[in-house]
Design an enzyme around this catalytic site. Structure first.
Site, PDB file in Angstrom:
ATOM      1  N   ALA A 107       0.842  -1.197   0.000  1.00 46.22           N
ATOM      2  CA  ALA A 107       0.000   0.000   0.000  1.00 46.22           C
ATOM      3  C   ALA A 107       0.873   1.241   0.000  1.00 46.22           C
ATOM      4  O   ALA A 107       2.026   1.211   0.440  1.00 46.22           O
ATOM      5  CB  ALA A 107      -0.914   0.003   1.223  1.00 46.22           C
ATOM      6  N   ASP A 108       0.296   2.319  -0.488  1.00 43.96           N
ATOM      7  CA  ASP A 108       0.950   3.616  -0.428  1.00 43.96           C
ATOM      8  C   ASP A 108      -0.121   4.666  -0.160  1.00 43.96           C
ATOM      9  O   ASP A 108      -1.183   4.637  -0.774  1.00 43.96           O
ATOM     10  CB  ASP A 108       1.684   3.932  -1.728  1.00 43.96           C
ATOM     11  CG  ASP A 108       2.607   5.126  -1.548  1.00 43.96           C
ATOM     12  OD1 ASP A 108       3.719   4.930  -1.032  1.00 43.96           O
ATOM     13  OD2 ASP A 108       2.199   6.254  -1.881  1.00 43.96           O
TER      14      ASP A 108
END
Length: 185
Positions: free
Chosen positions: A66-67
């Site tokens: 994830a970012d």
């Protein structure tokens, strides 16, 4: 096996709410993309992290990356480089609504990938210079997109949308993917 490609203790905690069986792998790499639109930006970075972590995974393993970024007035606010930048971010966002985007990429090694994003709107409290100075001196903002943690006292006025997204891992769609692909749920 489920692999979380993240050094974030907050993401580990969130993933732990939906499965107790996962391994953490950190991907040391420069986070860079040419995308300017925030939903494409975070998805590209999450995909890159997932692909890097999947290089050493076994067939059938599920890699999650994830970012998260903060987006305000056409500008991306990632993790601040230093305390001065953190203070600038907080002064800019103080008392204002902005968007928080998290891109998530899930790769089932040997079978495929699903990438999605979540957007929430956050409004910060009006933060005084004294509050900002003390908050940044405490260190919490230095490892967070936008230079704040939603869980930190006195910073956030309200959230419209997914709270977990703002922390760094929107769980609703991830639960569906893990349930569909891995028999979890």
């Amino acid at each position: 096996m489920i692999i979380l490609a993240s050094a974030s203790p907050r993401r580990r905690e969130l993933l732990g709410r939906i499965t107790d069986s996962f391994t953490v792998v950190t991907v040391a790499d420069e986070e860079k993309t040419d995308y300017k639109r925030p939903h494409l930006y975070v998805q590209a970075l999450a995909t890159h992290k997932a692909e890097r972590a999947a290089e050493n995974a076994e067939n059938g393993d599920v890699v999650i990356a994830a970012d998260t970024t903060v987006y305000y007035n056409g500008r991306v606010f990632n993790k601040p480089k230093d305390a001065d930048e953190a203070k600038r971010f907080l002064r800019t966002l103080s008392g204002r609504k902005h968007s928080v985007y998290t891109g998530v990429s899930v790769i089932k090694k040997g079978e495929g990938r699903e990438t999605y994003y979540c957007r929430s709107v956050v409004e910060l409290n009006d933060l005084s210079d004294a509050f900002i100075d003390a908050y940044v001196a405490g260190g919490s903002p230095l490892d967070k997109a936008g230079a704040y943690g939603i869980q930190d006292k006195g910073v956030v006025r309200r959230v419209i949308g997914d709270y977990d997204n703002v922390v760094g891992l929107p769980l609703q769609r991830l639960k569906e993917i893990l349930g569909e692909e891995n028999g979890h749920g």
